[in-house]
Design a protein around this motif. Structure first.
Motif, PDB file in Angstrom:
ATOM      1  N   VAL A  11     -15.542  23.631  13.852  1.00  0.00           N
ATOM      2  CA  VAL A  11     -14.512  24.292  12.525  1.00  0.00           C
ATOM      3  C   VAL A  11     -15.191  25.970  12.567  1.00  0.00           C
ATOM      4  O   VAL A  11     -14.681  26.579  12.425  1.00  0.00           O
ATOM      5  CB  VAL A  11     -15.767  22.896  11.713  1.00  0.00           C
ATOM      6  CG1 VAL A  11     -16.170  24.716  10.345  1.00  0.00           C
ATOM      7  CG2 VAL A  11     -14.961  22.145  11.282  1.00  0.00           C
ATOM      8  N   ILE A  12     -16.784  26.317  13.114  1.00  0.00           N
ATOM      9  CA  ILE A  12     -16.581  27.360  13.585  1.00  0.00           C
ATOM     10  C   ILE A  12     -15.777  27.723  14.459  1.00  0.00           C
ATOM     11  O   ILE A  12     -14.592  29.660  14.142  1.00  0.00           O
ATOM     12  CB  ILE A  12     -18.381  27.503  14.277  1.00  0.00           C
ATOM     13  CG1 ILE A  12     -19.325  26.932  13.513  1.00  0.00           C
ATOM     14  CG2 ILE A  12     -18.380  28.830  14.372  1.00  0.00           C
ATOM     15  CD1 ILE A  12     -20.711  26.699  13.590  1.00  0.00           C
ATOM     16  N   LYS A  13     -15.542  27.839  15.141  1.00  0.00           N
ATOM     17  CA  LYS A  13     -14.343  28.108  16.219  1.00  0.00           C
ATOM     18  C   LYS A  13     -13.001  28.596  15.624  1.00  0.00           C
ATOM     19  O   LYS A  13     -12.926  29.906  15.625  1.00  0.00           O
ATOM     20  CB  LYS A  13     -14.690  27.240  17.690  1.00  0.00           C
ATOM     21  CG  LYS A  13     -13.842  28.216  18.617  1.00  0.00           C
ATOM     22  CD  LYS A  13     -13.265  27.265  19.901  1.00  0.00           C
ATOM     23  CE  LYS A  13     -12.283  28.136  20.676  1.00  0.00           C
ATOM     24  NZ  LYS A  13     -11.979  27.203  22.404  1.00  0.00           N
ATOM     25  N   GLU A  42     -19.612  27.168  22.446  1.00  0.00           N
ATOM     26  CA  GLU A  42     -21.661  26.441  22.938  1.00  0.00           C
ATOM     27  C   GLU A  42     -22.274  27.508  23.645  1.00  0.00           C
ATOM     28  O   GLU A  42     -23.783  27.811  22.998  1.00  0.00           O
ATOM     29  CB  GLU A  42     -21.260  25.413  23.912  1.00  0.00           C
ATOM     30  CG  GLU A  42     -21.141  25.062  24.445  1.00  0.00           C
ATOM     31  CD  GLU A  42     -19.381  25.284  24.168  1.00  0.00           C
ATOM     32  OE1 GLU A  42     -18.365  25.316  25.428  1.00  0.00           O
ATOM     33  OE2 GLU A  42     -18.392  24.570  23.798  1.00  0.00           O
ATOM     34  N   LYS A  43     -21.338  28.702  24.275  1.00  0.00           N
ATOM     35  CA  LYS A  43     -22.574  29.434  25.198  1.00  0.00           C
ATOM     36  C   LYS A  43     -22.261  30.815  23.706  1.00  0.00           C
ATOM     37  O   LYS A  43     -23.126  31.679  23.952  1.00  0.00           O
ATOM     38  CB  LYS A  43     -21.304  30.205  26.271  1.00  0.00           C
ATOM     39  CG  LYS A  43     -21.728  29.168  26.922  1.00  0.00           C
ATOM     40  CD  LYS A  43     -20.618  29.809  28.786  1.00  0.00           C
ATOM     41  CE  LYS A  43     -20.648  28.987  29.924  1.00  0.00           C
ATOM     42  NZ  LYS A  43     -19.815  29.725  31.066  1.00  0.00           N
ATOM     43  N   ALA A  44     -22.118  30.949  23.008  1.00  0.00           N
ATOM     44  CA  ALA A  44     -21.693  32.184  21.470  1.00  0.00           C
ATOM     45  C   ALA A  44     -22.414  31.617  20.156  1.00  0.00           C
ATOM     46  O   ALA A  44     -22.896  32.733  20.004  1.00  0.00           O
ATOM     47  CB  ALA A  44     -20.546  32.683  21.182  1.00  0.00           C
ATOM     48  N   ILE A  45     -23.277  30.607  20.589  1.00  0.00           N
ATOM     49  CA  ILE A  45     -24.192  29.773  18.535  1.00  0.00           C
ATOM     50  C   ILE A  45     -25.695  29.580  19.440  1.00  0.00           C
ATOM     51  O   ILE A  45     -25.819  28.474  20.176  1.00  0.00           O
ATOM     52  CB  ILE A  45     -22.770  28.564  18.146  1.00  0.00           C
ATOM     53  CG1 ILE A  45     -22.028  29.313  17.881  1.00  0.00           C
ATOM     54  CG2 ILE A  45     -23.715  28.371  16.900  1.00  0.00           C
ATOM     55  CD1 ILE A  45     -20.588  28.372  17.108  1.00  0.00           C
ATOM     56  N   GLU A  46     -26.123  30.284  18.388  1.00  0.00           N
ATOM     57  CA  GLU A  46     -27.816  29.692  18.614  1.00  0.00           C
ATOM     58  C   GLU A  46     -27.901  29.088  17.427  1.00  0.00           C
ATOM     59  O   GLU A  46     -27.531  29.425  15.933  1.00  0.00           O
ATOM     60  CB  GLU A  46     -29.030  31.087  18.711  1.00  0.00           C
ATOM     61  CG  GLU A  46     -28.284  32.417  19.643  1.00  0.00           C
ATOM     62  CD  GLU A  46     -29.409  33.006  19.781  1.00  0.00           C
ATOM     63  OE1 GLU A  46     -30.272  32.929  20.288  1.00  0.00           O
ATOM     64  OE2 GLU A  46     -29.203  33.917  19.246  1.00  0.00           O
ATOM     65  N   PHE A  47     -28.664  28.300  17.167  1.00  0.00           N
ATOM     66  CA  PHE A  47     -28.823  27.298  15.624  1.00  0.00           C
ATOM     67  C   PHE A  47     -30.262  26.834  15.547  1.00  0.00           C
ATOM     68  O   PHE A  47     -31.019  27.226  16.376  1.00  0.00           O
ATOM     69  CB  PHE A  47     -28.050  26.092  16.093  1.00  0.00           C
ATOM     70  CG  PHE A  47     -28.391  24.676  15.206  1.00  0.00           C
ATOM     71  CD1 PHE A  47     -27.308  25.252  14.369  1.00  0.00           C
ATOM     72  CD2 PHE A  47     -29.164  24.046  15.753  1.00  0.00           C
ATOM     73  CE1 PHE A  47     -27.574  23.988  12.785  1.00  0.00           C
ATOM     74  CE2 PHE A  47     -29.797  22.766  14.658  1.00  0.00           C
ATOM     75  CZ  PHE A  47     -28.705  22.740  13.040  1.00  0.00           C
TER      76      PHE A  47
END
Length: 103
Positions: A11-13, A42-47
Motif C-alpha cells: 500500500v505504501i509503495k 523494505e529498505k526504505a521504511i523504518e517502522f
C-alpha cells in the motif's frame, strides 16, 4: 524494530510511486550515495509501533527543482489515507518522510 506486514508495504509503495516528483525510494542503511536509490520498499521504511499509532519513516529521493514541501505533504496524505482505508479507519498511522537525496 517490528516487522511490517507485506500488504502494508505494498500500500505504501503504490501510494508513493504515483506522487509526481518522487524519483525512487532510498536505502536508509546505505554506506554511500551510490547505494541510496533502491526499488525495494523494505529498505526504505523504518517502522515504530506505539500504543495506538503505527509510525513509519519513509526514505525517498525526489526530483531536483520540485517544491519539496508539496511533494512531502502529498506523500504523507496519500500514505496515511491509503493505510487507514485499508484498515477500514480502525488503526491510526503516521508517516514521516525523509528526503535522502535530490536527483
Amino acid at each position: 524494530m517490528n516487522s511490517i506486514d507485506e500488504s502494508v508495504m505494498k500500500v505504501i509503495k503504490d501510494a508513493i510511486v504515483t506522487v509526481p516528483g518522487v524519483v525512487s525510494f532510498s536505502n536508509f542503511n546505505a554506506d554511500s550515495r551510490d547505494e541510496l536509490p533502491t526499488s525495494e520498499i523494505e529498505k526504505a521504511i523504518e517502522f515504530t509501533n506505539t500504543d495506538n499509532i503505527n509510525r513509519f519513516r519513509i526514505h525517498v529521493i525526489i526530483l531536483s527543482g520540485v517544491n519539496i514541501r508539496d511533494v512531502l505533504k502529498e506523500i504523507q496524505i496519500r500514505v496515511k489515507y491509503e493505510l487507514e482505508k485499508m484498515s477500514k479507519f480502525t488503526v491510526k498511522y503516521m508517516a514521516d518522510i525523509v528526503v535522502d537525496d535530490l536527483a
